[in-house]
Design an enzyme around this catalytic site. Structure first.
Site, short mmCIF file in Angstrom:
data_model
loop_
_atom_site.label_atom_id
_atom_site.label_comp_id
_atom_site.label_asym_id
_atom_site.label_seq_id
_atom_site.Cartn_x
_atom_site.Cartn_y
_atom_site.Cartn_z
CB SER A 187 -2.68 -5.11 -0.87
OG SER A 187 -1.98 -4.32 0.06
CG ASP A 236 0.32 -2.74 -2.53
OD1 ASP A 236 -0.60 -3.14 -3.26
OD2 ASP A 236 0.14 -2.42 -1.34
#
Length: 260
Positions: free
Chosen positions: A38, A150
């Protein structure tokens, strides 16, 4: 001698990685491999591309780079994170992971199959977008007919790609939580629960690191609070400077690299 660094996810808190990378750079430590999830994948990509971490901070502030992880209040549909491609191309014109100056691994979650995936080659920007694609806010990123979201969902601290490939591993985590006696807002409760969830395996992961830098209380900062960008950078930088100074191992590595 290979030194690797793993960079956690954490939204705006990921700017802490830039401050930590800058401290090691100034100390003369060069990382041979980088692994990130991320926001950690963005900071890692800057480093791997040869962009100075302090310049990375300026890019975050100037472009509000993490605005694409900010929820659109009142939005009825999922936001398309792919709109960030043109902005990112300015800093990654070659857009290939394997063409970076330092080997980089980007962790994303294969939402189609429910497994963590590690990208070490292929389109860089698309891998960054996939790794940062918060489900429920953004449309999943499609790569080879698979949906990706994610990386922090399944692995927020991707140390695994560095194991057996590095002589030493440095960890940078930006989600430390201080003990609290009470919670007064539902948003605080939800954010704290979310941080606890992604931190659930940190005790195990930390054992793989020769040094873990985890600025105290960073997890209290709201994931989307762009106003804290500069203070996050400098708090983390100072924490890294102290850790470098106090670590006998790092002092030995500095001496080795200076004489190597």
């Amino acid at each position: 001698m290979k030194i690797g660094i793993v960079l956690s996810g954490g939204g705006i808190r990921g700017i802490a990685h830039l401050g930590i990378l800058k401290a090691f750079m100034n100390a003369g430590i060069h990382f041979s491999m980088v692994s990130g999830t991320s926001a950690g994948s963005i900071a890692g990509a800057f480093y791997a591309a040869g962009i100075d971490p302090e310049e990375g901070l300026n890019i975050f502030i100037k472009t509000k780079l993490l605005r694409f992880i900010r929820p659109a209040i009142g939005s009825l549909g999922l936001i398309n994170i792919e709109n960030t491609a043109e902005m990112l191309k300015e800093y990654f014109p070659h857009d290939r992971i394997e063409e970076l100056k330092t080997p980089l691994t980007i962790c994303a979650t294969n939402f189609s199959e429910g497994v963590a995936t590690y990208f070490t080659e292929g389109p860089l920007i698309r891998a960054i977008q996939a790794s940062s694609c918060i489900p429920g806010i953004f449309r999943p990123i499609m790569i080879d007919n698979q949906m990706y979201v994610d990386g922090g969902i399944l692995n927020n601290f991707p140390v695994e790609p560095l194991l057996n490939h590095c002589d030493y591993i440095i960890g940078s985590s930006c989600n430390h939580l201080k003990p609290v006696e009470k919670i007064s807002k539902i948003t605080q409760l939800m954010q704290r629960a979310g941080i606890m969830s992604i931190n659930h395996d940190m005790e195990v992961k930390a054992k793989y690191c020769d040094l873990l830098i985890e600025p105290k209380g960073m997890g209290e900062i709201n994931t989307f609070d762009m106003k804290k960008a500069e203070s996050i950078y400098w708090v983390a930088h100072e924490e890294a400077l102290k850790a470098i100074k106090q670590s006998e191992l790092i002092q030995e590595l500095i001496a080795q690299q200076q004489h190597g």
